[in-house]
Scaffold this motif. Structure first.
Motif, PDB file in Angstrom:
ATOM      1  N   GLY A 138      29.822 -20.618  40.424  1.00  0.00           N
ATOM      2  CA  GLY A 138      29.813 -21.625  39.369  1.00  0.00           C
ATOM      3  C   GLY A 138      28.875 -21.275  38.240  1.00  0.00           C
ATOM      4  N   GLU A 139      28.422 -22.315  37.549  1.00  0.00           N
ATOM      5  CA  GLU A 139      27.541 -22.171  36.395  1.00  0.00           C
ATOM      6  C   GLU A 139      26.352 -23.108  36.546  1.00  0.00           C
ATOM      7  OE1 GLU A 139      27.592 -23.281  31.647  1.00  0.00           O
ATOM      8  OE2 GLU A 139      29.494 -22.864  32.618  1.00  0.00           O
ATOM      9  N   ILE A 140      25.139 -22.593  36.339  1.00  0.00           N
ATOM     10  CA  ILE A 140      23.929 -23.410  36.409  1.00  0.00           C
ATOM     11  C   ILE A 140      23.949 -24.405  35.252  1.00  0.00           C
ATOM     12  CG2 ILE A 140      21.404 -23.412  36.255  1.00  0.00           C
ATOM     13  CD1 ILE A 140      22.298 -22.153  38.836  1.00  0.00           C
ATOM     14  N   VAL A 141      23.854 -25.694  35.571  1.00  0.00           N
ATOM     15  CA  VAL A 141      23.847 -26.743  34.555  1.00  0.00           C
ATOM     16  C   VAL A 141      22.411 -27.165  34.251  1.00  0.00           C
ATOM     17  CG1 VAL A 141      24.546 -29.120  34.053  1.00  0.00           C
ATOM     18  CG2 VAL A 141      26.120 -27.579  35.218  1.00  0.00           C
ATOM     19  N   GLU A 142      21.598 -27.290  35.307  1.00  0.00           N
ATOM     20  CA  GLU A 142      20.236 -27.776  35.116  1.00  0.00           C
ATOM     21  C   GLU A 142      19.326 -27.240  36.210  1.00  0.00           C
ATOM     22  OE1 GLU A 142      17.938 -32.072  34.514  1.00  0.00           O
ATOM     23  OE2 GLU A 142      20.095 -32.048  34.785  1.00  0.00           O
ATOM     24  N   ILE A 143      18.093 -26.889  35.829  1.00  0.00           N
ATOM     25  CA  ILE A 143      17.061 -26.498  36.788  1.00  0.00           C
ATOM     26  C   ILE A 143      16.175 -27.725  36.946  1.00  0.00           C
ATOM     27  CG2 ILE A 143      15.160 -24.936  37.301  1.00  0.00           C
ATOM     28  CD1 ILE A 143      16.559 -22.884  35.442  1.00  0.00           C
ATOM     29  N   LEU A 144      16.047 -28.223  38.175  1.00  0.00           N
ATOM     30  CA  LEU A 144      15.400 -29.503  38.417  1.00  0.00           C
ATOM     31  C   LEU A 144      13.909 -29.404  38.723  1.00  0.00           C
ATOM     32  CD1 LEU A 144      18.250 -31.000  40.613  1.00  0.00           C
ATOM     33  CD2 LEU A 144      17.846 -31.368  38.180  1.00  0.00           C
ATOM     34  N   VAL A 145      13.387 -28.176  38.920  1.00  0.00           N
ATOM     35  CA  VAL A 145      11.966 -27.990  39.224  1.00  0.00           C
ATOM     36  C   VAL A 145      11.366 -26.956  38.288  1.00  0.00           C
ATOM     37  CG1 VAL A 145      12.109 -28.717  41.633  1.00  0.00           C
ATOM     38  CG2 VAL A 145      12.529 -26.358  41.053  1.00  0.00           C
ATOM     39  N   LYS A 146      10.060 -26.933  38.219  1.00  0.00           N
ATOM     40  CA  LYS A 146       9.353 -25.998  37.346  1.00  0.00           C
ATOM     41  C   LYS A 146       8.796 -24.835  38.160  1.00  0.00           C
ATOM     42  CE  LYS A 146       8.001 -29.415  33.890  1.00  0.00           C
ATOM     43  NZ  LYS A 146       9.295 -29.456  33.349  1.00  0.00           N
ATOM     44  N   ASP A 147       8.609 -23.709  37.500  1.00  0.00           N
ATOM     45  CA  ASP A 147       8.065 -22.525  38.140  1.00  0.00           C
ATOM     46  C   ASP A 147       6.678 -22.842  38.712  1.00  0.00           C
ATOM     47  OD1 ASP A 147       8.266 -19.760  38.834  1.00  0.00           O
ATOM     48  OD2 ASP A 147       6.848 -19.292  37.241  1.00  0.00           O
ATOM     49  N   GLY A 148       6.457 -22.490  39.981  1.00  0.00           N
ATOM     50  CA  GLY A 148       5.175 -22.725  40.629  1.00  0.00           C
ATOM     51  C   GLY A 148       5.037 -24.095  41.262  1.00  0.00           C
ATOM     52  N   GLN A 149       6.065 -24.936  41.159  1.00  0.00           N
ATOM     53  CA  GLN A 149       6.022 -26.294  41.702  1.00  0.00           C
ATOM     54  C   GLN A 149       6.217 -26.268  43.210  1.00  0.00           C
ATOM     55  OE1 GLN A 149       8.639 -29.106  39.727  1.00  0.00           O
ATOM     56  NE2 GLN A 149       8.738 -30.402  41.530  1.00  0.00           N
ATOM     57  N   LEU A 150       5.501 -27.138  43.927  1.00  0.00           N
ATOM     58  CA  LEU A 150       5.712 -27.299  45.359  1.00  0.00           C
ATOM     59  C   LEU A 150       7.011 -28.063  45.569  1.00  0.00           C
ATOM     60  CD1 LEU A 150       2.135 -28.244  46.577  1.00  0.00           C
ATOM     61  CD2 LEU A 150       3.286 -26.056  46.793  1.00  0.00           C
ATOM     62  N   VAL A 151       7.823 -27.610  46.521  1.00  0.00           N
ATOM     63  CA  VAL A 151       9.093 -28.270  46.810  1.00  0.00           C
ATOM     64  C   VAL A 151       9.142 -28.650  48.285  1.00  0.00           C
ATOM     65  CG1 VAL A 151      10.373 -27.176  44.928  1.00  0.00           C
ATOM     66  CG2 VAL A 151      10.292 -26.050  47.143  1.00  0.00           C
ATOM     67  N   GLU A 152       9.904 -29.681  48.576  1.00  0.00           N
ATOM     68  CA  GLU A 152      10.081 -30.175  49.941  1.00  0.00           C
ATOM     69  C   GLU A 152      11.406 -29.690  50.511  1.00  0.00           C
ATOM     70  OE1 GLU A 152       7.879 -32.054  51.680  1.00  0.00           O
ATOM     71  OE2 GLU A 152       6.500 -32.015  49.996  1.00  0.00           O
ATOM     72  N   TYR A 153      11.540 -29.758  51.820  1.00  0.00           N
ATOM     73  CA  TYR A 153      12.802 -29.429  52.472  1.00  0.00           C
ATOM     74  C   TYR A 153      13.889 -30.375  51.958  1.00  0.00           C
ATOM     75  CZ  TYR A 153      16.441 -29.370  55.996  1.00  0.00           C
ATOM     76  OH  TYR A 153      17.654 -29.305  56.629  1.00  0.00           O
ATOM     77  N   GLY A 154      15.023 -29.827  51.544  1.00  0.00           N
ATOM     78  CA  GLY A 154      16.146 -30.635  51.083  1.00  0.00           C
ATOM     79  C   GLY A 154      16.045 -31.108  49.645  1.00  0.00           C
ATOM     80  N   GLN A 155      14.961 -30.781  48.955  1.00  0.00           N
ATOM     81  CA  GLN A 155      14.799 -31.202  47.558  1.00  0.00           C
ATOM     82  C   GLN A 155      15.761 -30.430  46.665  1.00  0.00           C
ATOM     83  OE1 GLN A 155      10.779 -30.933  46.060  1.00  0.00           O
ATOM     84  NE2 GLN A 155      11.432 -31.115  43.945  1.00  0.00           N
ATOM     85  N   PRO A 156      16.513 -31.113  45.802  1.00  0.00           N
ATOM     86  CA  PRO A 156      17.419 -30.411  44.884  1.00  0.00           C
ATOM     87  C   PRO A 156      16.637 -29.521  43.915  1.00  0.00           C
ATOM     88  CG  PRO A 156      17.953 -32.745  44.988  1.00  0.00           C
ATOM     89  CD  PRO A 156      16.648 -32.568  45.693  1.00  0.00           C
ATOM     90  N   LEU A 157      17.104 -28.264  43.768  1.00  0.00           N
ATOM     91  CA  LEU A 157      16.464 -27.310  42.871  1.00  0.00           C
ATOM     92  C   LEU A 157      17.301 -27.068  41.620  1.00  0.00           C
ATOM     93  CD1 LEU A 157      15.457 -24.651  45.575  1.00  0.00           C
ATOM     94  CD2 LEU A 157      14.059 -26.521  44.672  1.00  0.00           C
ATOM     95  N   PHE A 158      18.631 -26.991  41.812  1.00  0.00           N
ATOM     96  CA  PHE A 158      19.549 -26.668  40.718  1.00  0.00           C
ATOM     97  C   PHE A 158      20.770 -27.569  40.806  1.00  0.00           C
ATOM     98  CE2 PHE A 158      17.422 -22.731  41.903  1.00  0.00           C
ATOM     99  CZ  PHE A 158      17.012 -22.211  40.690  1.00  0.00           C
ATOM    100  N   LEU A 159      21.375 -27.823  39.645  1.00  0.00           N
ATOM    101  CA  LEU A 159      22.698 -28.451  39.597  1.00  0.00           C
ATOM    102  C   LEU A 159      23.664 -27.395  39.117  1.00  0.00           C
ATOM    103  CD1 LEU A 159      21.951 -31.947  38.043  1.00  0.00           C
ATOM    104  CD2 LEU A 159      22.395 -31.389  40.418  1.00  0.00           C
ATOM    105  N   VAL A 160      24.788 -27.251  39.837  1.00  0.00           N
ATOM    106  CA  VAL A 160      25.767 -26.214  39.549  1.00  0.00           C
ATOM    107  C   VAL A 160      27.138 -26.849  39.321  1.00  0.00           C
ATOM    108  CG1 VAL A 160      26.901 -24.149  40.458  1.00  0.00           C
ATOM    109  CG2 VAL A 160      24.506 -24.575  41.004  1.00  0.00           C
ATOM    110  N   LYS A 161      27.804 -26.398  38.259  1.00  0.00           N
ATOM    111  CA  LYS A 161      29.193 -26.803  38.010  1.00  0.00           C
ATOM    112  C   LYS A 161      30.064 -25.807  38.757  1.00  0.00           C
ATOM    113  CE  LYS A 161      32.484 -27.471  34.274  1.00  0.00           C
ATOM    114  NZ  LYS A 161      32.685 -27.356  32.805  1.00  0.00           N
ATOM    115  N   PRO A 162      30.728 -26.220  39.845  1.00  0.00           N
ATOM    116  CA  PRO A 162      31.534 -25.287  40.647  1.00  0.00           C
ATOM    117  C   PRO A 162      32.723 -24.744  39.863  1.00  0.00           C
ATOM    118  CG  PRO A 162      31.174 -27.365  41.829  1.00  0.00           C
ATOM    119  CD  PRO A 162      30.727 -27.570  40.416  1.00  0.00           C
ATOM    120  N   GLU A 163      33.097 -23.500  40.179  1.00  0.00           N
ATOM    121  CA  GLU A 163      34.287 -22.899  39.546  1.00  0.00           C
ATOM    122  C   GLU A 163      35.520 -23.194  40.347  1.00  0.00           C
ATOM    123  OE1 GLU A 163      33.621 -18.723  38.969  1.00  0.00           O
ATOM    124  OE2 GLU A 163      32.499 -19.087  37.153  1.00  0.00           O
TER     125      GLU A 163
END
Length: 163
Positions: A138-163
């Protein structure tokens, strides 16, 4: 006070013979009590976020105050609310990195075309750098976190428009 410090204090109080523990520092107050069979803690309350703004009260000489409610305009819908988009989530707790090294180009940015085996980021956990693959074309629509940010298990990182 950090969450990890609070967790450590809870564990210490739970393992000790102390029934009640109060800690105050820099305007914050932490209170834990075991006498009820559970350990509880309280922090300074956050200010509530109003859903409706109130206009000033209008007072008439011979009546009670009148309050007018003014609806708050809704924020524009982001790409996150689009149900047709696929979310790439973090498979673990760790630190999100958008590139293989600080001086290297990012793996993906909004508009990037990806394949299911494309590496989209790195999540570092316990000094291990784990490459995260898209698992979808697909195509990356949005990046939901910032570089160096702490993330949790299951936290959304990217939104993708499927092909």
């Amino acid at each position: 006070m950090k969450v990890q410090e609070i967790r450590e204090l809870i564990k210490l109080v739970d393992q000790s013979g102390i029934d009640e523990f109060i800690f105050e520092s820099a305007g914050s107050k932490l209170k834990m009590r075991k006498s009820t069979g559970t350990t509880t803690y309280a922090a300074a309350p956050e200010a509530p976020k109003p859903a409706v703004q109130q206009a000033p009260a209008i007072q008439h000489a011979d009546s009670t105050p009148e309050v007018q409610e003014v609806p708050v305009p809704e924020a524009p819908k982001s790409a996150q609310s689009d149900s047709s988009l696929h979310k790439i989530t973090s498979p673990m707790v760790g630190t999100f990195y958008e590139s293989p090294s600080p001086d290297a180009d990012v793996y993906v940015k909004p508009g990037s075309k990806i394949k299911s085996d494309s590496v989209v980021c790195i999540v570092e956990a316990m000094k291990l750098f784990n490459e995260i693959e898209a698992e979808i074309d697909g195509e990356i629509v949005e990046i939901l976190v910032k570089d160096g940010q702490l993330v949790e298990y299951g936290q959304p990182l990217f939104l993708v428009k499927p092909e």
